[in-house]
Write a protein that holds these residues in place. Structure first.
Motif, mmCIF file in Angstrom:
data_model
loop_
_atom_site.group_PDB
_atom_site.id
_atom_site.type_symbol
_atom_site.label_atom_id
_atom_site.label_comp_id
_atom_site.label_asym_id
_atom_site.label_seq_id
_atom_site.Cartn_x
_atom_site.Cartn_y
_atom_site.Cartn_z
ATOM 1 N N ASP A 1 3.636 -5.405 10.934
ATOM 2 C CA ASP A 1 3.210 -5.330 12.342
ATOM 3 C C ASP A 1 1.925 -4.523 12.495
ATOM 4 N N SER A 2 1.768 -3.517 11.672
ATOM 5 C CA SER A 2 0.628 -2.616 11.810
ATOM 6 C C SER A 2 -0.714 -3.260 11.456
ATOM 7 N N VAL A 3 -0.670 -4.407 10.791
ATOM 8 C CA VAL A 3 -1.930 -5.046 10.380
ATOM 9 C C VAL A 3 -2.120 -6.432 10.990
ATOM 10 N N LYS A 4 -1.158 -6.910 11.740
ATOM 11 C CA LYS A 4 -1.274 -8.243 12.346
ATOM 12 C C LYS A 4 -2.503 -8.313 13.242
ATOM 13 N N ARG B 1 0.830 -1.195 0.000
ATOM 14 C CA ARG B 1 0.000 0.000 0.000
ATOM 15 C C ARG B 1 0.867 1.248 0.000
ATOM 16 N N GLN B 2 0.292 2.317 -0.527
ATOM 17 C CA GLN B 2 0.995 3.596 -0.573
ATOM 18 C C GLN B 2 0.017 4.705 -0.246
ATOM 19 N N ALA B 3 0.300 5.387 0.856
ATOM 20 C CA ALA B 3 -0.502 6.527 1.276
ATOM 21 C C ALA B 3 0.119 7.799 0.702
ATOM 22 N N PRO B 4 -0.660 8.863 0.559
ATOM 23 C CA PRO B 4 -0.123 10.113 0.016
ATOM 24 C C PRO B 4 1.093 10.593 0.794
ATOM 25 N N GLY B 5 2.163 10.892 0.082
ATOM 26 C CA GLY B 5 3.370 11.404 0.707
ATOM 27 C C GLY B 5 4.226 10.368 1.403
ATOM 28 N N LYS B 6 3.842 9.100 1.279
ATOM 29 C CA LYS B 6 4.602 8.034 1.931
ATOM 30 C C LYS B 6 5.105 7.034 0.911
ATOM 31 N N GLU B 7 6.082 6.242 1.329
ATOM 32 C CA GLU B 7 6.619 5.212 0.455
ATOM 33 C C GLU B 7 5.676 3.997 0.443
ATOM 34 N N ARG B 8 5.778 3.241 -0.635
ATOM 35 C CA ARG B 8 5.015 2.009 -0.718
ATOM 36 C C ARG B 8 5.555 1.021 0.318
ATOM 37 N N GLU B 9 4.646 0.348 1.012
ATOM 38 C CA GLU B 9 5.062 -0.594 2.047
ATOM 39 C C GLU B 9 4.343 -1.927 1.888
ATOM 40 N N LEU B 10 5.036 -2.974 2.342
ATOM 41 C CA LEU B 10 4.447 -4.302 2.317
ATOM 42 C C LEU B 10 3.385 -4.410 3.400
ATOM 43 N N VAL B 11 2.238 -4.946 3.025
ATOM 44 C CA VAL B 11 1.160 -5.190 3.981
ATOM 45 C C VAL B 11 1.133 -6.661 4.382
ATOM 46 N N TYR C 1 -3.917 0.361 -2.567
ATOM 47 C CA TYR C 1 -3.411 -0.985 -2.334
ATOM 48 C C TYR C 1 -3.064 -1.630 -3.671
ATOM 49 N N TYR C 2 -1.864 -2.197 -3.727
ATOM 50 C CA TYR C 2 -1.358 -2.808 -4.949
ATOM 51 C C TYR C 2 -1.090 -4.295 -4.729
ATOM 52 N N CYS C 3 -1.507 -5.076 -5.685
ATOM 53 C CA CYS C 3 -1.164 -6.494 -5.697
ATOM 54 C C CYS C 3 0.203 -6.665 -6.365
ATOM 55 N N ASN C 4 0.989 -7.565 -5.832
ATOM 56 C CA ASN C 4 2.332 -7.817 -6.361
ATOM 57 C C ASN C 4 2.542 -9.311 -6.574
#
Length: 115
Positions: A61-64, A38-48, A93-96
């Motif tokens: 950790d933020s979604v566990k 996922r990538q929020a405005p102004g933030k880097e893309r992160e693994l969910v 949210y991006y699928c990879n």
């Protein structure tokens, strides 16, 4: 090559749930690993969350405890069940898919958590 088509984003109130889907153009059993970023405005893309071809899963950790990644091999589709959503989950949210040595991405789907 792998084409990925996402669906399921939208607007939801805090505490609500959404399920994202990602359909792949080839057997997901042949793909090393798939995941959701996922990538929020102004933030880097992160693994969910991610899932390997062997079925092992990994979560940020933020979604566990709130998000669950799963797959349907017969449908070549992975899912992200998101519960207890918070405003800070708002993002694209991006699928990879990591196939051989290359990463493939879906077009992204917007998830907005707001009252």
């Amino acid at each position: 090559q792998v084409q990925l088509v996402e669906s399921g984003g939208g607007l939801v109130q805090p505490g609500g749930s959404l399920r994202l889907s990602c359909a792949a153009s080839r057997s997901i059993f042949s793909i090393n690993a798939m995941g959701w970023y996922r990538q929020a405005p102004g933030k880097e893309r992160e693994l969910v969350a991610s899932i390997t071809s062997g079925g092992s899963t990994n979560y940020a950790d933020s979604v566990k405890g709130r998000f669950t990644i799963s797959r349907d091999i017969a449908k070549d589709t992975i899912y992200l069940q998101m519960n207890s959503l918070k405003p800070e989950d708002t993002a694209v949210y991006y699928c990879n898919a990591h196939f051989w040595v290359q990463d493939y991405w879906g077009q992204g789907t917007q998830v907005t958590v707001s009252s």
